[in-house]
Write a protein that holds these residues in place. Structure first.
Motif, PDB file in Angstrom:
ATOM      1  N   TRP A 191      57.988  12.922  30.997  1.00 47.48           N
ATOM      2  CA  TRP A 191      56.562  13.303  31.565  1.00 47.48           C
ATOM      3  C   TRP A 191      55.720  14.133  30.557  1.00 47.48           C
ATOM      4  O   TRP A 191      54.589  13.968  30.268  1.00 47.48           O
ATOM      5  CB  TRP A 191      56.906  14.315  32.604  1.00 47.48           C
ATOM      6  CG  TRP A 191      57.381  15.601  32.258  1.00 47.48           C
ATOM      7  CD1 TRP A 191      58.572  16.030  32.443  1.00 47.48           C
ATOM      8  CD2 TRP A 191      56.629  16.785  31.687  1.00 47.48           C
ATOM      9  NE1 TRP A 191      58.756  17.457  31.950  1.00 47.48           N
ATOM     10  CE2 TRP A 191      57.542  17.881  31.381  1.00 47.48           C
ATOM     11  CE3 TRP A 191      55.292  17.126  31.304  1.00 47.48           C
ATOM     12  CZ2 TRP A 191      57.427  18.951  30.979  1.00 47.48           C
ATOM     13  CZ3 TRP A 191      55.078  18.322  30.521  1.00 47.48           C
ATOM     14  CH2 TRP A 191      56.029  19.305  30.408  1.00 47.48           C
ATOM     15  N   GLU A 232      45.439   8.683  36.977  1.00 47.62           N
ATOM     16  CA  GLU A 232      46.699   7.866  37.619  1.00 47.62           C
ATOM     17  C   GLU A 232      47.779   8.175  36.582  1.00 47.62           C
ATOM     18  O   GLU A 232      48.926   8.440  37.270  1.00 47.62           O
ATOM     19  CB  GLU A 232      46.492   6.622  37.905  1.00 47.62           C
ATOM     20  CG  GLU A 232      47.184   5.871  38.438  1.00 47.62           C
ATOM     21  CD  GLU A 232      47.825   6.260  40.001  1.00 47.62           C
ATOM     22  OE1 GLU A 232      48.872   5.752  40.401  1.00 47.62           O
ATOM     23  OE2 GLU A 232      46.834   6.826  40.719  1.00 47.62           O
ATOM     24  N   LEU A 235      49.125  11.630  36.917  1.00 50.33           N
ATOM     25  CA  LEU A 235      49.815  12.159  38.128  1.00 50.33           C
ATOM     26  C   LEU A 235      51.080  11.402  38.307  1.00 50.33           C
ATOM     27  O   LEU A 235      52.138  11.838  38.779  1.00 50.33           O
ATOM     28  CB  LEU A 235      48.773  11.746  39.205  1.00 50.33           C
ATOM     29  CG  LEU A 235      47.455  12.357  39.319  1.00 50.33           C
ATOM     30  CD1 LEU A 235      46.678  12.046  40.842  1.00 50.33           C
ATOM     31  CD2 LEU A 235      47.788  14.107  39.701  1.00 50.33           C
ATOM     32  N   GLN A 236      51.106  10.100  37.773  1.00 55.00           N
ATOM     33  CA  GLN A 236      52.407   9.392  37.764  1.00 55.00           C
ATOM     34  C   GLN A 236      53.369  10.094  37.041  1.00 55.00           C
ATOM     35  O   GLN A 236      54.657  10.169  37.370  1.00 55.00           O
ATOM     36  CB  GLN A 236      52.222   7.856  37.436  1.00 55.00           C
ATOM     37  CG  GLN A 236      51.390   7.018  38.402  1.00 55.00           C
ATOM     38  CD  GLN A 236      51.458   5.603  38.114  1.00 55.00           C
ATOM     39  OE1 GLN A 236      51.968   5.343  37.141  1.00 55.00           O
ATOM     40  NE2 GLN A 236      50.998   4.739  38.882  1.00 55.00           N
ATOM     41  N   ASP A 239      55.105  12.688  39.063  1.00 57.91           N
ATOM     42  CA  ASP A 239      55.564  12.372  40.171  1.00 57.91           C
ATOM     43  C   ASP A 239      56.915  12.367  40.415  1.00 57.91           C
ATOM     44  O   ASP A 239      57.847  12.116  39.354  1.00 57.91           O
ATOM     45  CB  ASP A 239      55.006  11.100  40.659  1.00 57.91           C
ATOM     46  CG  ASP A 239      54.936  10.831  42.065  1.00 57.91           C
ATOM     47  OD1 ASP A 239      54.688  11.989  42.901  1.00 57.91           O
ATOM     48  OD2 ASP A 239      54.746   9.543  42.594  1.00 57.91           O
ATOM     49  N   GLY A 240      57.514  13.070  41.470  1.00 62.92           N
ATOM     50  CA  GLY A 240      58.915  13.328  41.492  1.00 62.92           C
ATOM     51  C   GLY A 240      59.665  14.217  40.707  1.00 62.92           C
ATOM     52  O   GLY A 240      60.789  14.413  40.509  1.00 62.92           O
ATOM     53  N   ARG A 241      58.952  15.293  40.461  1.00 65.10           N
ATOM     54  CA  ARG A 241      59.289  16.340  39.545  1.00 65.10           C
ATOM     55  C   ARG A 241      59.434  17.613  40.451  1.00 65.10           C
ATOM     56  O   ARG A 241      59.519  18.797  39.976  1.00 65.10           O
ATOM     57  CB  ARG A 241      58.274  16.843  38.325  1.00 65.10           C
ATOM     58  CG  ARG A 241      58.141  15.340  37.611  1.00 65.10           C
ATOM     59  CD  ARG A 241      59.153  15.110  36.652  1.00 65.10           C
ATOM     60  NE  ARG A 241      59.101  14.274  35.807  1.00 65.10           N
ATOM     61  CZ  ARG A 241      59.893  13.601  35.107  1.00 65.10           C
ATOM     62  NH1 ARG A 241      60.781  14.158  34.744  1.00 65.10           N
ATOM     63  NH2 ARG A 241      59.701  12.347  34.267  1.00 65.10           N
ATOM     64  N   ARG A 245      51.780  19.364  46.334  1.00 68.46           N
ATOM     65  CA  ARG A 245      50.909  18.716  45.763  1.00 68.46           C
ATOM     66  C   ARG A 245      49.707  19.487  44.979  1.00 68.46           C
ATOM     67  O   ARG A 245      48.720  19.047  44.185  1.00 68.46           O
ATOM     68  CB  ARG A 245      49.902  18.039  46.981  1.00 68.46           C
ATOM     69  CG  ARG A 245      50.688  16.964  47.438  1.00 68.46           C
ATOM     70  CD  ARG A 245      50.235  16.351  48.755  1.00 68.46           C
ATOM     71  NE  ARG A 245      50.042  17.244  49.956  1.00 68.46           N
ATOM     72  CZ  ARG A 245      49.320  16.855  51.062  1.00 68.46           C
ATOM     73  NH1 ARG A 245      48.753  15.709  51.016  1.00 68.46           N
ATOM     74  NH2 ARG A 245      49.496  18.031  52.094  1.00 68.46           N
ATOM     75  N   HIS A 248      50.697  19.968  41.410  1.00 69.64           N
ATOM     76  CA  HIS A 248      50.765  18.500  40.966  1.00 69.64           C
ATOM     77  C   HIS A 248      49.143  18.166  40.257  1.00 69.64           C
ATOM     78  O   HIS A 248      49.130  17.803  39.099  1.00 69.64           O
ATOM     79  CB  HIS A 248      50.994  17.429  41.911  1.00 69.64           C
ATOM     80  CG  HIS A 248      51.490  16.110  41.541  1.00 69.64           C
ATOM     81  ND1 HIS A 248      52.522  15.340  41.959  1.00 69.64           N
ATOM     82  CD2 HIS A 248      51.010  15.533  40.100  1.00 69.64           C
ATOM     83  CE1 HIS A 248      52.183  14.225  41.467  1.00 69.64           C
ATOM     84  NE2 HIS A 248      51.733  14.274  40.380  1.00 69.64           N
TER      85      HIS A 248
END
Length: 341
Positions: A191, A232, A235-236, A239-241, A245, A248
């Motif tokens: 990331w 995008e 944010l991707q 994601d999954g961390r 929201r 994020h």
């Protein structure tokens, strides 16, 4: 009037000359590709470029930004900008021209996309590209409807067939500038690497277009299709961390605001240098008598000790230093505090 704009733009005008920053970047690119500047060698600083080629600092900063965008150089804190290790074997990434970047954002007066190759698309494309060129060279205030029309050799009123007003023109300029972003198809694994890449891409865009950072808003963000890939991508990467929201999206806003906030200094510095004829270092030299007077009473001993020998201020170094510290903070939030032996 509209046909006059089309005819003059297509056949009646010669292609605009190559901007000075691209010409200078081409010379330095040649020195890198020939091996004269080897990997790890320091390339001329913006001040050296300005002195050697007799250009403004704003132009010199665009030279470095162009080389960084092509992956030929990278900043090293405390050293300067050096040749990238793989620069001689890497083919420069194609930098889309403003007309190409603007093509994806064209809209017909009714709101739909203008068909590729149509007269409306070509006219609007040239209008946006010309406005960006004027703003890059002279600031956003110079890119008035009248000025853009004069550059195109057209009547001012003919532009209103393609852009509603100055606000619409600026919005389309921002969209076109953001559309220059090109993220790699292969994502970095971590990331942090992905956020670092996004931040540097944004910084280089602000370097090429100094007017863009002040024009973008954080509190009332403009809805720009060209800017959405940046959001995008960030944010991707997060994601999954395990982030909620709110956190994020707040990390994304914080990263964007840091880069934009630092980049807001680019245009005022270029204007100040053009107005005074002094670089930031030269201007600071003129302030030494006032500093000595302020320090004479001994009220600021730490400040005097730290800055007494001078401070080499460099905006790119400031950006890099702050970016790494910001990512360090994100790492504590995302990965947890570092383990201590």
């Amino acid at each position: 009037m509209d046909r006059q704009l089309e005819a003059r733009g297509e056949a009646g005008r010669a292609l605009p000359p190559e901007p000075p920053y691209r010409r200078i970047a081409g010379m330095l690119r040649g020195r890198i590709e020939s091996g004269e500047l080897a990997p790890g060698d320091r390339v001329p600083s913006t001040r050296e470029i300005a002195r050697q080629w007799g250009v403004a600092m704003a132009t010199a900063t665009k030279v470095i930004a162009e080389l960084r965008h092509e992956g030929l150089v990278r900043p090293v804190p405390g050293v300067g900008t050096v040749v990238e290790s793989a620069a001689r074997t890497r083919r420069p990434a194609a930098v889309p021209s403003a007309p190409t970047a603007a093509r994806s954002t064209l809209r017909t007066p009714g709101g739909g996309a203008a068909p590729e190759g149509s007269g409306v698309a070509l006219a609007r494309e040239r209008i946006i590209a010309t406005a960006i060129a004027v703003a890059d060279a002279e600031g956003l205030g110079a890119a008035s409807m009248r000025r853009v029309a004069n550059e195109l050799g057209a009547a001012t009123m003919s532009l209103y067939r393609h852009v509603a007003d100055k606000d619409d023109l600026v919005t389309q300029m921002m969209d076109a500038a953001c559309s220059e972003w090109r993220f790699p198809a292969e994502h970095p694994s971590g990331w942090r690497e992905r956020l670092e890449l996004a931040a540097r891409l944004l910084w280089e865009t602000f370097r090429r277009h100094p007017w863009l950072a002040p024009a973008l808003s954080v509190t009332r963000p403009q809805l720009l299709a060209g800017a959405m890939p940046f959001t995008e991508w960030v944010l991707q990467a997060l994601d999954g961390r395990g982030l909620d929201r709110q956190t994020h999206f707040t990390i994304h806003v914080t990263l964007f605001n840091y880069v934009r906030g630092t980049a807001i200094n680019i245009e005022p510095e270029a204007v100040a240098e053009e107005f005074t004829g002094l670089t930031s270092d030269e201007w600071m030299d003129t302030q030494k008598p006032q500093l000595r007077q302020a320090f004479s009473a001994g009220a600021f001993p730490t400040l005097e000790r730290i800055t007494g020998a001078g401070y080499d201020f460099d905006l790119d170094m400031l950006f890099e230093f702050g970016l790494q510290r910001l990512l360090d903070g994100f790492a504590t939030l995302i990965d947890g505090p570092p383990r201590r032996p």
